[in-house]
Design a protein around this motif. Structure first.
Motif, PDB file in Angstrom:
ATOM      1  N   ARG A   1     -26.187  12.699 -49.038  1.00  0.00           N
ATOM      2  CA  ARG A   1     -27.356  11.861 -49.348  1.00  0.00           C
ATOM      3  C   ARG A   1     -27.519  10.718 -48.342  1.00  0.00           C
ATOM      4  O   ARG A   1     -28.646  10.324 -48.029  1.00  0.00           O
ATOM      5  N   PHE A   2     -26.410  10.177 -47.870  1.00  0.00           N
ATOM      6  CA  PHE A   2     -26.428   9.043 -46.942  1.00  0.00           C
ATOM      7  C   PHE A   2     -26.055   9.516 -45.541  1.00  0.00           C
ATOM      8  O   PHE A   2     -25.244  10.430 -45.377  1.00  0.00           O
ATOM      9  N   THR A   3     -26.621   8.852 -44.535  1.00  0.00           N
ATOM     10  CA  THR A   3     -26.298   9.145 -43.139  1.00  0.00           C
ATOM     11  C   THR A   3     -26.065   7.844 -42.386  1.00  0.00           C
ATOM     12  O   THR A   3     -26.945   6.966 -42.378  1.00  0.00           O
ATOM     13  N   ILE A   4     -24.898   7.731 -41.781  1.00  0.00           N
ATOM     14  CA  ILE A   4     -24.587   6.571 -40.955  1.00  0.00           C
ATOM     15  C   ILE A   4     -24.843   6.939 -39.495  1.00  0.00           C
ATOM     16  O   ILE A   4     -24.563   8.063 -39.063  1.00  0.00           O
ATOM     17  N   SER A   5     -25.392   5.998 -38.755  1.00  0.00           N
ATOM     18  CA  SER A   5     -25.664   6.218 -37.339  1.00  0.00           C
ATOM     19  C   SER A   5     -25.558   4.882 -36.612  1.00  0.00           C
ATOM     20  O   SER A   5     -25.463   3.824 -37.256  1.00  0.00           O
ATOM     21  N   ARG A   6     -25.588   4.930 -35.291  1.00  0.00           N
ATOM     22  CA  ARG A   6     -25.493   3.700 -34.531  1.00  0.00           C
ATOM     23  C   ARG A   6     -26.267   3.835 -33.233  1.00  0.00           C
ATOM     24  O   ARG A   6     -26.430   4.946 -32.710  1.00  0.00           O
ATOM     25  N   ASP A   7     -26.709   2.693 -32.729  1.00  0.00           N
ATOM     26  CA  ASP A   7     -27.377   2.600 -31.449  1.00  0.00           C
ATOM     27  C   ASP A   7     -26.631   1.532 -30.659  1.00  0.00           C
ATOM     28  O   ASP A   7     -26.847   0.326 -30.871  1.00  0.00           O
ATOM     29  N   ASN A   8     -25.741   1.945 -29.776  1.00  0.00           N
ATOM     30  CA  ASN A   8     -24.919   0.979 -29.053  1.00  0.00           C
ATOM     31  C   ASN A   8     -25.738   0.129 -28.081  1.00  0.00           C
ATOM     32  O   ASN A   8     -25.342  -0.991 -27.770  1.00  0.00           O
ATOM     33  N   ALA A   9     -26.853   0.648 -27.625  1.00  0.00           N
ATOM     34  CA  ALA A   9     -27.712  -0.145 -26.738  1.00  0.00           C
ATOM     35  C   ALA A   9     -28.339  -1.319 -27.479  1.00  0.00           C
ATOM     36  O   ALA A   9     -28.651  -2.348 -26.872  1.00  0.00           O
ATOM     37  N   LYS A  10     -28.487  -1.174 -28.799  1.00  0.00           N
ATOM     38  CA  LYS A  10     -29.072  -2.234 -29.624  1.00  0.00           C
ATOM     39  C   LYS A  10     -28.021  -2.961 -30.453  1.00  0.00           C
ATOM     40  O   LYS A  10     -28.379  -3.829 -31.267  1.00  0.00           O
ATOM     41  N   ASN A  11     -26.765  -2.594 -30.292  1.00  0.00           N
ATOM     42  CA  ASN A  11     -25.684  -3.218 -31.070  1.00  0.00           C
ATOM     43  C   ASN A  11     -25.978  -3.164 -32.567  1.00  0.00           C
ATOM     44  O   ASN A  11     -25.774  -4.155 -33.294  1.00  0.00           O
ATOM     45  N   THR A  12     -26.432  -2.026 -33.021  1.00  0.00           N
ATOM     46  CA  THR A  12     -26.863  -1.899 -34.409  1.00  0.00           C
ATOM     47  C   THR A  12     -26.317  -0.612 -35.024  1.00  0.00           C
ATOM     48  O   THR A  12     -26.299   0.434 -34.376  1.00  0.00           O
ATOM     49  N   VAL A  13     -25.887  -0.725 -36.274  1.00  0.00           N
ATOM     50  CA  VAL A  13     -25.471   0.434 -37.051  1.00  0.00           C
ATOM     51  C   VAL A  13     -26.426   0.551 -38.242  1.00  0.00           C
ATOM     52  O   VAL A  13     -26.901  -0.455 -38.777  1.00  0.00           O
ATOM     53  N   TYR A  14     -26.699   1.786 -38.632  1.00  0.00           N
ATOM     54  CA  TYR A  14     -27.679   2.053 -39.695  1.00  0.00           C
ATOM     55  C   TYR A  14     -27.039   2.837 -40.836  1.00  0.00           C
ATOM     56  O   TYR A  14     -26.056   3.546 -40.647  1.00  0.00           O
ATOM     57  N   LEU A  15     -27.639   2.721 -41.994  1.00  0.00           N
ATOM     58  CA  LEU A  15     -27.264   3.559 -43.128  1.00  0.00           C
ATOM     59  C   LEU A  15     -28.554   4.033 -43.788  1.00  0.00           C
ATOM     60  O   LEU A  15     -29.249   3.257 -44.444  1.00  0.00           O
ATOM     61  N   LEU A  16     -28.869   5.305 -43.583  1.00  0.00           N
ATOM     62  CA  LEU A  16     -30.036   5.911 -44.209  1.00  0.00           C
ATOM     63  C   LEU A  16     -29.609   6.472 -45.557  1.00  0.00           C
ATOM     64  O   LEU A  16     -28.707   7.304 -45.625  1.00  0.00           O
ATOM     65  N   MET A  17     -30.263   6.015 -46.601  1.00  0.00           N
ATOM     66  CA  MET A  17     -29.891   6.403 -47.960  1.00  0.00           C
ATOM     67  C   MET A  17     -31.047   7.168 -48.594  1.00  0.00           C
ATOM     68  O   MET A  17     -32.122   6.604 -48.819  1.00  0.00           O
ATOM     69  N   ASN A  18     -30.818   8.440 -48.853  1.00  0.00           N
ATOM     70  CA  ASN A  18     -31.809   9.293 -49.494  1.00  0.00           C
ATOM     71  C   ASN A  18     -31.376   9.667 -50.904  1.00  0.00           C
ATOM     72  O   ASN A  18     -30.199   9.522 -51.257  1.00  0.00           O
ATOM     73  N   SER A  19     -32.302  10.150 -51.680  1.00  0.00           N
ATOM     74  CA  SER A  19     -32.015  10.595 -53.049  1.00  0.00           C
ATOM     75  C   SER A  19     -31.217   9.544 -53.816  1.00  0.00           C
ATOM     76  O   SER A  19     -30.206   9.854 -54.461  1.00  0.00           O
ATOM     77  N   LEU A  20     -31.680   8.335 -53.746  1.00  0.00           N
ATOM     78  CA  LEU A  20     -30.943   7.234 -54.361  1.00  0.00           C
ATOM     79  C   LEU A  20     -30.878   7.371 -55.872  1.00  0.00           C
ATOM     80  O   LEU A  20     -31.821   7.857 -56.517  1.00  0.00           O
ATOM     81  N   LYS A  21     -29.752   6.929 -56.425  1.00  0.00           N
ATOM     82  CA  LYS A  21     -29.489   6.987 -57.859  1.00  0.00           C
ATOM     83  C   LYS A  21     -29.253   5.568 -58.377  1.00  0.00           C
ATOM     84  O   LYS A  21     -28.823   4.695 -57.611  1.00  0.00           O
ATOM     85  N   PRO A  22     -29.468   5.338 -59.652  1.00  0.00           N
ATOM     86  CA  PRO A  22     -29.197   4.008 -60.210  1.00  0.00           C
ATOM     87  C   PRO A  22     -27.759   3.538 -59.943  1.00  0.00           C
ATOM     88  O   PRO A  22     -27.523   2.348 -59.735  1.00  0.00           O
ATOM     89  N   GLU A  23     -26.830   4.458 -59.896  1.00  0.00           N
ATOM     90  CA  GLU A  23     -25.436   4.082 -59.652  1.00  0.00           C
ATOM     91  C   GLU A  23     -25.172   3.668 -58.205  1.00  0.00           C
ATOM     92  O   GLU A  23     -24.076   3.222 -57.875  1.00  0.00           O
ATOM     93  N   ASP A  24     -26.168   3.808 -57.345  1.00  0.00           N
ATOM     94  CA  ASP A  24     -26.049   3.290 -55.978  1.00  0.00           C
ATOM     95  C   ASP A  24     -26.377   1.800 -55.903  1.00  0.00           C
ATOM     96  O   ASP A  24     -26.219   1.183 -54.840  1.00  0.00           O
ATOM     97  N   THR A  25     -26.837   1.226 -57.004  1.00  0.00           N
ATOM     98  CA  THR A  25     -27.161  -0.186 -57.026  1.00  0.00           C
ATOM     99  C   THR A  25     -25.922  -1.036 -56.728  1.00  0.00           C
ATOM    100  O   THR A  25     -24.892  -0.890 -57.390  1.00  0.00           O
ATOM    101  N   ALA A  26     -26.024  -1.879 -55.721  1.00  0.00           N
ATOM    102  CA  ALA A  26     -24.886  -2.694 -55.283  1.00  0.00           C
ATOM    103  C   ALA A  26     -25.332  -3.604 -54.141  1.00  0.00           C
ATOM    104  O   ALA A  26     -26.437  -3.446 -53.608  1.00  0.00           O
ATOM    105  N   VAL A  27     -24.455  -4.519 -53.781  1.00  0.00           N
ATOM    106  CA  VAL A  27     -24.617  -5.245 -52.526  1.00  0.00           C
ATOM    107  C   VAL A  27     -23.901  -4.430 -51.454  1.00  0.00           C
ATOM    108  O   VAL A  27     -22.737  -4.058 -51.631  1.00  0.00           O
ATOM    109  N   TYR A  28     -24.606  -4.151 -50.384  1.00  0.00           N
ATOM    110  CA  TYR A  28     -24.057  -3.332 -49.299  1.00  0.00           C
ATOM    111  C   TYR A  28     -23.650  -4.235 -48.133  1.00  0.00           C
ATOM    112  O   TYR A  28     -24.425  -5.113 -47.713  1.00  0.00           O
ATOM    113  N   TYR A  29     -22.447  -3.986 -47.645  1.00  0.00           N
ATOM    114  CA  TYR A  29     -21.883  -4.770 -46.556  1.00  0.00           C
ATOM    115  C   TYR A  29     -21.572  -3.882 -45.354  1.00  0.00           C
ATOM    116  O   TYR A  29     -21.000  -2.801 -45.530  1.00  0.00           O
TER     117      TYR A  29
END
Length: 124
Positions: free
Chosen positions: A66-94
Motif C-alpha cells: 500500500r505504501f511506497t518509499i522513494s527518494r530524490d537525492n538531487a532534491k535531498n528529499t524522501v517521500y512516502l506515498l500512501m495508498n488505500s489508507l485505513k483508519p488504523e494508519d492514523t498517526a503522526v508520521y516521522y
C-alpha cells in the motif's frame, strides 16, 4: 542534519496521501532514510526504509503493498506515498536519518535525526 516533514492531512479511508521529508545540513545522499509513525497511546513503529541509492527498500508488514518509499537525492528529499489508507494508519508520521550507513534499517535506535512529524488522519 535537519529534517522537515510535510504532506499530512485528513483523508477518507481508501484515499491517498504523499508525505515529503526535506533534509538539510548533512550528506543526505550517502545515508539510508526511514519513516516511522506513532498513534495516540502507542509506541513509535517502523513504516519503511530506503537505502542511500534508492535501490533497496524495506516495509512493515502492515503497509506492504500500500505504501511506497522513494527518494530524490538531487532534491535531498524522501517521500512516502500512501495508498488505500485505513483508519488504523492514523498517526503522526516521522522521517528519520541515521548518523551513517547506506543500507535499510527498521529499528528506531539506528536513527539519530528526526523530523518534527506530520499528522495523518484517516476517517472511516
Amino acid at each position: 542534519v535537519q529534517l522537515q516533514a510535510s504532506g499530512g492531512g485528513l483523508v477518507q479511508a481508501g484515499g491517498s496521501l504523499k508525505l515529503s521529508c526535506a533534509a538539510s545540513g548533512g550528506t543526505f545522499s550517502s545515508v539510508a532514510m526511514g519513516w516511522f509513525r506513532q498513534a495516540p497511546g502507542r509506541e513509535r513503529e517502523f513504516v519503511a526504509s530506503i537505502s542511500w541509492s534508492g535501490g533497496s527498500t524495506l516495509y512493515a508488514d502492515s503497509v506492504k503493498g500500500r505504501f511506497t518509499i522513494s527518494r530524490d537525492n538531487a532534491k535531498n528529499t524522501v517521500y512516502l506515498l500512501m495508498n488505500s489508507l485505513k483508519p488504523e494508519d492514523t498517526a503522526v508520521y516521522y522521517c528519520a536519518a541515521p548518523p551513517s550507513g547506506i543500507g535499510v534499517r527498521r529499528f528506531s535506535f539506528e536513527y539519530d535525526y528526526w523530523g518534527q512529524g506530520t499528522q495523518v488522519t484517516v476517517s472511516s
